[in-house]
Design an enzyme around this catalytic site. Structure first.
Site, PDB file in Angstrom:
ATOM      1  N   GLN A 104      48.624  34.248 -20.804  1.00 53.74           N
ATOM      2  CA  GLN A 104      48.115  33.002 -20.233  1.00 53.74           C
ATOM      3  C   GLN A 104      46.951  32.497 -21.080  1.00 53.74           C
ATOM      4  OE1 GLN A 104      45.551  32.546 -16.716  1.00 53.74           O
ATOM      5  NE2 GLN A 104      47.277  31.538 -15.704  1.00 53.74           N
ATOM      6  N   TYR A 185      39.785  24.539 -14.796  1.00 55.63           N
ATOM      7  CA  TYR A 185      39.323  24.814 -16.150  1.00 55.63           C
ATOM      8  C   TYR A 185      39.670  23.623 -17.053  1.00 55.63           C
ATOM      9  CZ  TYR A 185      38.272  29.426 -14.361  1.00 55.63           C
ATOM     10  OH  TYR A 185      37.740  30.461 -13.622  1.00 55.63           O
ATOM     11  N   ARG A 232      50.929  26.702 -15.580  1.00 55.35           N
ATOM     12  CA  ARG A 232      50.359  26.890 -14.242  1.00 55.35           C
ATOM     13  C   ARG A 232      49.554  25.650 -13.852  1.00 55.35           C
ATOM     14  NH1 ARG A 232      46.066  31.363 -11.760  1.00 55.35           N
ATOM     15  NH2 ARG A 232      47.317  31.855  -9.928  1.00 55.35           N
TER      16      ARG A 232
END
Length: 367
Positions: A104, A185, A232
């Site tokens: 990720q 983020y 995601r």
């Protein structure tokens, strides 16, 4: 004990793009903060992930794509040769145990401290809007720092950081990569109008705010091919500084998902509700309506137990289910779920930091 494989196909194989899973139980990315300041995985991390290789797919914990992308001490990186070699130990161990693992790719954006940034510079963000909260450094918890807004001409370098990290993940032996455009983020900060006040081609309209996530995804697909890239999203998660949702969640994330369809990605990994806290969403948000717009395999995530996973799989709402915290103290979670065996709940003090204790010393078997 109950053989739950009779009740559901969650324990049957599944193919996500070109990644063949032996079951539909996914290990979600779980930050454990057990790395040195160099961010290099070692034998301890190789053992930890190999212990959990019975998962159909492991999504390795969020991994910094560059020194600039760091927001927490003791988290892993994938920007240099030492880190690549360390991750190769991990992927080799997982593959030897029969598992599959993807990396990720993570840039925290504004949620960082000058103490963690190269040469003490300010963190970067879409706009100079300070996050709330504290982050963890080698000297303990400190308030996050005021970020600076990225200049338009700097953004290609950010995309290059993602590309280089994706190339490094390939050399490290991962089975694919996941674009981390969630949890408030950097990429998610560009998506939300609460954190993106730009007036250039990366701000303002929904199309402009979605641009960076889509450009990063396209760049990574060029390296890996679409069948080994997932993404995601977390439309309402307030993590990373108590970040407010976008003012129009359905329009913003609906557009992103529709645009992602052109890449024919391996999967969409979706946080249904607020990460690790609640499945509740605002009254004007319909998570199932959003996820239904994605044309490929869908991994449901957030506060699932087995019964909810079975129910939503039977309804065709999910193709696979991701568990995070349950994998901490149950390395053999898949078998425990299949057998209906008791699950161990890890105490919160074991989540972050330390060594083998609370990390690789959880018992297996004894059902």
């Amino acid at each position: 004990m109950i053989d739950n494989s009779i009740r559901t196909d969650l324990f049957n194989p599944l193919t996500l793009g070109a990644i063949e899973l032996r079951n539909r139980i996914v290990m979600a990315p779980v930050t454990r903060s057990r790395y040195g300041e160099d961010g290099v995985p070692g034998e301890l991390q190789a053992l930890y992930y190999a212990q959990r290789a019975s998962a159909g797919l492991i999504i390795a914990e969020a991994t910094n794509i560059s020194p600039q992308g760091r927001g927490y001490a003791a988290t892993p990186g994938i920007w240099n040769e030492e880190q690549v070699a360390g991750w190769k130990k991990v992927t080799d161990a997982v593959h030897a145990a029969g598992g599959k693992i993807v990396s990720q790719l993570w840039h925290v954006g504004r949620f960082s401290s000058v103490d963690l940034q190269p040469e003490g510079t300010a963190p970067v963000a879409p706009s100079a809007i300070k996050a709330e909260g504290d982050t963890y450094t080698v000297d303990g918890f400190v308030p996050v720092s005021m970020p600076r807004a990225l200049e338009t001409e700097e953004i290609p370098a950010i995309i290059e950081q993602y590309k280089r990290a994706a190339e490094n993940a390939m050399r490290a032996g991962f089975d694919g990569v996941e674009v981390h455009s969630a949890n408030s983020y950097l990429l998610d900060q560009f998506l939300r109008d609460s954190t993106n006040h730009r007036s250039d081609r990366y701000g303002g309209s929904i199309e402009n705010r979605a641009r960076l996530t889509l450009e990063v995804t396209e760049a990574i697909v060029q390296i890996w091919g679409n069948e080994r890239v997932g993404i995601r999203l977390s439309p309402v998660t307030p993590d990373a500084g108590n970040t407010p949702p976008d003012s129009n969640v359905m329009a913003m994330y609906g557009y992103v998902i529709q645009q992602l369809n052109r890449f024919e990605l391996a999967y969409l990994h979706f946080v249904e509700g607020a990460t690790a806290t609640s499945r509740e969403v605002p009254a004007d948000v319909d998570m199932d309506a959003l996820s239904a717009q994605f044309n490929g395999p869908f991994i449901g995530n957030n506060n699932y137990d087995l019964e909810l996973a079975i129910e939503r799989r039977a309804q065709g709402r999910i193709n696979a289910v991701a568990f995070g915290r349950l994998f901490i103290a149950n390395p053999d979670l898949v078998e425990r779920l299949r057998r209906g065996a008791a699950l161990t709940i890890a105490p919160r003090e074991s989540y972050y930091g330390g060594g083998a204790k609370g990390y690789t010393d959880w018992p297996v078997g004894n059902y």
